[in-house]
Design an enzyme around this catalytic site. Structure first.
Site, PDB file in Angstrom:
ATOM      1  N   LEU A  21       0.813  -1.219   0.000  1.00 33.14           N
ATOM      2  CA  LEU A  21       0.000   0.000   0.000  1.00 33.14           C
ATOM      3  C   LEU A  21       0.845   1.267   0.000  1.00 33.14           C
ATOM      4  CD1 LEU A  21      -2.836  -0.960   2.542  1.00 33.14           C
ATOM      5  CD2 LEU A  21      -2.972  -0.928   0.043  1.00 33.14           C
ATOM      6  N   ALA A  22       1.833   1.334   0.886  1.00 31.04           N
ATOM      7  CA  ALA A  22       2.622   2.567   1.000  1.00 31.04           C
ATOM      8  C   ALA A  22       3.904   2.289   1.772  1.00 31.04           C
ATOM      9  CB  ALA A  22       1.810   3.663   1.702  1.00 31.04           C
ATOM     10  N   GLY A  25       8.694   6.820   6.246  1.00 35.93           N
ATOM     11  CA  GLY A  25      10.063   6.945   6.723  1.00 35.93           C
ATOM     12  C   GLY A  25      10.499   5.819   7.634  1.00 35.93           C
ATOM     13  N   MET A  26       9.536   5.256   8.388  1.00 38.90           N
ATOM     14  CA  MET A  26       9.882   4.220   9.350  1.00 38.90           C
ATOM     15  C   MET A  26       9.236   2.880   9.057  1.00 38.90           C
ATOM     16  SD  MET A  26       9.680   6.233  12.996  1.00 38.90           S
ATOM     17  CE  MET A  26       9.889   4.665  13.849  1.00 38.90           C
ATOM     18  N   GLU A  28       6.607   0.171   6.388  1.00 37.27           N
ATOM     19  CA  GLU A  28       5.927  -0.187   5.148  1.00 37.27           C
ATOM     20  C   GLU A  28       4.532  -0.695   5.513  1.00 37.27           C
ATOM     21  OE1 GLU A  28       8.363  -3.150   3.379  1.00 37.27           O
ATOM     22  OE2 GLU A  28      10.009  -1.774   2.911  1.00 37.27           O
ATOM     23  N   ILE A  29       3.572  -0.399   4.642  1.00 37.72           N
ATOM     24  CA  ILE A  29       2.183  -0.743   4.898  1.00 37.72           C
ATOM     25  C   ILE A  29       1.705  -1.694   3.795  1.00 37.72           C
ATOM     26  CG2 ILE A  29      -0.149   0.134   5.256  1.00 37.72           C
ATOM     27  CD1 ILE A  29       1.796   1.032   7.362  1.00 37.72           C
ATOM     28  N   LYS A  47       1.712  -3.633   9.198  1.00 37.32           N
ATOM     29  CA  LYS A  47       2.764  -2.629   9.267  1.00 37.32           C
ATOM     30  C   LYS A  47       4.062  -3.305   9.674  1.00 37.32           C
ATOM     31  CE  LYS A  47       3.534   2.075  11.026  1.00 37.32           C
ATOM     32  NZ  LYS A  47       2.947   3.171  11.823  1.00 37.32           N
ATOM     33  N   ASP A 153       1.784  14.043  16.843  1.00 38.29           N
ATOM     34  CA  ASP A 153       1.857  14.115  15.376  1.00 38.29           C
ATOM     35  C   ASP A 153       0.453  14.195  14.774  1.00 38.29           C
ATOM     36  OD1 ASP A 153       3.111  14.259  12.940  1.00 38.29           O
ATOM     37  OD2 ASP A 153       3.388  12.088  12.721  1.00 38.29           O
TER      38      ASP A 153
END
Length: 585
Positions: A21-22, A25-26, A28-29, A47, A153
């Site tokens: 999916l995406a 920075g930390m 992957e999905i 994740k 955040d």
């Protein structure tokens, strides 16, 4: 240790990876699927730690901290974490899949389409996020001690709006909590610069009021569709935040309610003591404002707006399944709500005699949306330019002609047998005419036969014949056996008409929501299947930034309707044709 993205089909624990999916920075999905007994199936988001950070022990501890912290939060406005695991050295956690888009993507889409976000939608999103944040802020440990969670955040990228109108707060990856195994180093700034509270910009200690400040920025940007503090550089952005340099919403949006502006600016006060002290206080203030000003705040209102902006968006696994069932093409319509075809595509087949467009249909004319528009209103109806192409009736094979031909041949054979047996015939001066049904007849004749045929006898042989002999014929030595006349053929009834018809609807631009009464049936392009009838069916098409198209569709046959939507002009100060703002004077 792997270096590339996890391939589809690979398993992590009990989850099968569907697709990537995406990548952030930390982390992957991935979209993944869990299956079980009795066709049980659940789709989740997986994740994992991204790239070279997988081998960093500090990042692994932070990742597991985030998972453990989020797993302890159970609220309708927080994306739920289901499981934390490890498989072959790969740490992961499974969380709720939210079918929707982030506030950041929503703002970008509305900016691109020049669509104004209604105040009630902006307020509803802020109230939902505030409710989720307050739950996190109030969370306690098993022994009753406050966890002092601060998200740190809160930003449009971490607030999700579902296509069903639900609001979810995401990503507690850098959240501060009293029981985290990893603590932020002194003097280290964490968060997105444009959404930090002044105390975050100064790298000072923060509490829940920093999240209130950040949520105030999100509300400001939803309600005005302008960036609050964003500047050309991070330093200038943080300087504006620290110094409280903000343009009041009433200077950006004509008719913006001063009472709402006061709520927004209080949430964004530079001094924490002057802000709302909890996210719940901010949510309560927004609810009171909405009630006093007659705004309907509901998940359904947000859902309607999301559908007007994005159209119908099936879940990725449903879209893939529908494409596979139709051979990789457009999903076929079913008895319930059909899945919408991709924009610009045509259905791969036809149903119930529906005419399929040719391989190269003429391109639809593109329209520029209005500069600023709101949700379409049903009281602003414009008759659009429409075309209707009825589908041809399917050819029907008639059974009457083969039956009639067969009967004619039988009659001719009987006559020949009688004559051959000496039963007599016309003289040279006589005339005889034999009519054979079906020979040279129209494609569907009505065969002729006596209603109650009399029994045949030697003196009256069965044949459609007349003779005028000059002398009576000699009697045969042996009279022929009587022949029974064939029964009259029964009329073959035409097949009954189909109980439903299918109308293929298209719009320019595509993605318009299709309503029959109050029921939403999908988005254009759409194959609309409805009961056959003699009275036209009232249908309306709605799309953000365009006037509502009201149609009367004939439903006595299959057909096709193409609609060109009319863009909605902006009137100064809003109103029916622009931003639906009840406070404009």
């Amino acid at each position: 240790m792997r270096a590339a993205a996890i391939p589809s089909g690979m398993r992590l624990g009990r989850y099968e990876i569907v697709r990537h999916l995406a990548t952030g920075g930390m982390a992957e999905i991935y979209l993944a699927r869990a299956s079980g007994i009795g066709d049980f199936e659940r789709y989740v988001v997986i994740k994992v730690i991204a790239g070279e950070r997988r081998g960093n022990a500090q990042f692994v501890r932070m990742f597991l901290d985030e998972a453990r912290l989020a797993a302890g939060l159970h609220h309708a406005s927080i994306a739920q974490v289901y499981e934390v695991g490890e498989d072959g050295g790969e740490f992961y956690y499974a969380m709720e899949y939210v079918h929707g888009d982030t506030v950041r993507s929503l703002l970008d889409e509305c900016s691109r389409a020049q669509v104004r976000i209604p105040l009630e939608v902006a307020i509803a999103v802020a109230i939902g996020a505030a409710s989720g944040l307050h739950h996190a802020h109030e969370r306690e440990s098993a022994d009753g001690r406050p966890l002092d969670i601060v998200h740190r955040d809160v930003s449009p990228s971490n607030v999700m709006v579902g296509y069903d109108g639900a609001v979810k707060v995401l990503d507690f990856g850098i959240a501060r909590a009293s029981e985290r195994a990893t603590e932020t180093e002194s003097g280290v700034v964490k968060g997105k610069y444009a959404y930090m509270a002044p105390e975050q910009c100064r790298a000072q200690p923060v509490d829940r009021r920093a999240d209130v400040f950040a949520l105030g920025i999100v509300l400001y940007e939803l309600a005005t569709q302008h960036r609050a503090f964003k500047a050309d550089s991070d330093f200038e952005t943080m300087s504006r935040i620290v110094n409280g340099e903000i343009t009041p919403p009433t200077m950006l949006v004509p008719g913006f309610p001063p009472a709402l502006e006061a709520i927004v600016l209080r949430a964004m006060a530079p001094a924490p003591a002057r802000r709302y002290q909890t996210a719940a206080e901010l949510g309560d203030a927004l609810e009171a404002f909405a009630e006093s000003h007659g705004l309907a705040i509901s998940q359904r209102a947000v859902e309607r707006f999301m559908q007007s902006v994005y159209g119908a968006r099936p879940e990725p696994w449903r879209a893939a399944g529908a494409a596979a069932r139709s051979g990789g093409g457009t999903p076929r319509p079913g008895p319930a709500l059909p899945l919408p075809a991709p924009a610009g595509s045509q259905p791969s087949g036809s149903a119930a005699g529906l005419r399929t467009p040719g391989p190269n249909p003429p391109p639809a004319a593109a329209l520029t949306p209005s500069p600023v528009a709101s949700l379409p209103r049903t009281d602003s109806l414009v008759a659009p330019a429409v075309t209707l192409t009825p589908a041809p009736e399917p050819a029907r094979r008639s059974l009457a002609r083969p039956v009639a031909v067969g009967l004619g041949l039988v009659a001719a054979g009987v006559l020949a047998a009688v004559l051959a047996s000496g039963g007599g015939g016309p003289s040279a001066s006589g005339t005889a005419s034999t009519r054979v049904a079906g020979a040279g007849a129209p494609s569907s004749p009505t065969p002729t036969a006596p209603a109650s045929p009399a029994p045949a006898s030697p003196a009256a042989p069965l044949a459609t014949a007349t003779a005028a002999p000059t002398a009576p014929p000699a009697a045969p030595a042996t009279p022929p056996a009587p022949v029974e006349a064939p029964a009259a053929p029964r009329a073959v009834a035409a097949p009954p008409a189909a109980a439903t018809v299918t109308i293929h609807l298209e719009s320019t631009p595509p993605g318009a929501a299709v309503y029959v009464g109050k029921a939403r049936r999908g988005a254009t392009p759409l194959d609309l299947t409805v009961p056959r009838g003699d009275r036209p069916l009232a249908v309306r098409l709605e799309r953000a930034g365009y006037r509502v198209a009201s149609l009367a569709l004939p439903v006595d046959r299959d057909g096709r309707r193409a609609v060109t939507l009319t863009k909605k002009p902006l009137k100064p100060g809003g109103g029916d044709d622009g931003f639906a703002n009840p406070f404009a004077k």
